[in-house]
Design a protein around this motif. Structure first.
Motif, short mmCIF file in Angstrom:
data_model
loop_
_atom_site.label_atom_id
_atom_site.label_comp_id
_atom_site.label_asym_id
_atom_site.label_seq_id
_atom_site.Cartn_x
_atom_site.Cartn_y
_atom_site.Cartn_z
N CYS A 1 0.83 -1.20 0.00
CA CYS A 1 0.00 0.00 0.00
C CYS A 1 0.87 1.26 0.00
O CYS A 1 2.06 1.19 0.24
N MET A 2 0.24 2.35 -0.29
CA MET A 2 0.94 3.63 -0.39
C MET A 2 0.32 4.60 0.62
O MET A 2 -0.80 4.43 1.06
N SER A 3 1.07 5.64 0.91
CA SER A 3 0.49 6.73 1.69
C SER A 3 0.00 7.78 0.71
O SER A 3 0.62 7.99 -0.32
N LEU A 4 -1.11 8.37 1.01
CA LEU A 4 -1.63 9.44 0.16
C LEU A 4 -2.03 10.57 1.09
O LEU A 4 -2.89 10.39 1.94
N CYS A 5 -1.35 11.67 0.99
CA CYS A 5 -1.60 12.74 1.95
C CYS A 5 -2.32 13.91 1.29
O CYS A 5 -2.15 14.15 0.11
N GLU A 6 -3.09 14.61 2.09
CA GLU A 6 -3.67 15.86 1.60
C GLU A 6 -3.59 16.88 2.72
O GLU A 6 -3.76 16.53 3.89
#
Lengths: 41, 168
Positions: A34-39
Motif C-alpha cells: 500500500c501507499m500513503s496518500l496525503c492531503e
C-alpha cells in the motif's frame, strides 16, 4: 578539523551504502502492499 | 544544519506524544496476541512512519512512501489506528498537519507473473530503485537504527506467517 569532518561524512556515507545494499539484496521480491496518500487541510 | 535537525526532532517528538495511545494499543492487543510492550513499540514505529510520510509530502519529494512485505506489521497497526477514526483524524490534523490516507495496492496492480525474463528483470530493477530511494530517505531522516528495525528486525519478528499466527 575540516579533514575530520570530511572523514566522518565519508564514514557515514559508507555505512549507509553498506546497510542499504544489505537490505536490498535480501529483498529480491519487492511488492508494494500500500501507499500513503496525503492531503493538506 | 543544527537548526534543521532540532526542528525535525521537535516535530517528530510532538507526533509521538499522543494522548490516544492507550485505546489504540488495547485495540491492537484485542486483535493480536502481542505483549503491551510490543504493541507500544509497533505503535511508536507506525507513528514514525506516518510522520515520515507527511514529511515526504511537505518536502514535495518526487517519490511516495510505500509499504512492502517488510513493513506489514506497521501496516497492521495503521489499519488498527484507522479503526479509531476520531483518534486517527486528531493525530493527523494536530500532529502532522496533513491527513495521511491509506491507499491499498489493488490486486490487479500486483504483478504475479512475467512474459519474459527481460520484463521481470526490468520490473525488479525499478522496484529496487524505489526501495533504495525510500531506504535512503528513512536513513537520512530517522537514522540507521530505524532502517534496521523496519527492514531487518520487523520482517524476522513479524513475518506475514507469524502475523497470521498472532491473529486472535
Amino acid at each position: 578539523m575540516k579533514t575530520t569532518s570530511t572523514k566522518t561524512t565519508s564514514k557515514v556515507n559508507t555505512e549507509k551504502a553498506q546497510l542499504l545494499k544489505k537490505i536490498i539484496n535480501k529483498n529480491n521480491n519487492i511488492q508494494t502492499a500500500c501507499m500513503s496518500l496525503c492531503e493538506s487541510h | 544544519m543544527a537548526q534543521i535537525i532540532s526542528k525535525i526532532d521537535s516535530t517528530l517528538e510532538t507526533a509521538l506524544d499522543c494522548n490516544e495511545d492507550n485505546v489504540i494499543i488495547e485495540g491492537f492487543m484485542e486483535r493480536y496476541s502481542v505483549s503491551r510492550e510490543e504493541a507500544e513499540e509497533i505503535l511508536t514505529e507506525t507513528k514514525k512512519w506516518l510522520w515520515l510520510a507527511s514529511e515526504n509530502i511537505k518536502e514535495k519529494k518526487s517519490f511516495r512512501m510505500f509499504i512492502d512485505h517488510s513493513l506489514i506489521i506497521i501496516d497492521e497497526m495503521w489499519h488498527n489506528f484507522i479503526l479509531h477514526t476520531r483518534a486517527y483524524q486528531k493525530f493527523c490534523h494536530e500532529k502532522l498537519n496533513l491527513f495521511v490516507h491509506h491507499e491499498p495496492t489493488p490486486k490487479a496492480a500486483q504483478i504475479i507473473g512475467f512474459d519474459s525474463d527481460e520484463e521481470k528483470q526490468k520490473f525488479q530493477q525499478q522496484q529496487e530503485e524505489k526501495l533504495s530511494q525510500q531506504l535512503s530517505y528513512i536513513y537520512d531522516k530517522l537514522g540507521a537504527e530505524t532502517v534496521s528495525k523496519w527492514y531487518e528486525e520487523f520482517p524476522e519478528k513479524f513475518s506475514k506467517k507469524k502475523i497470521h499466527a498472532l491473529k486472535r
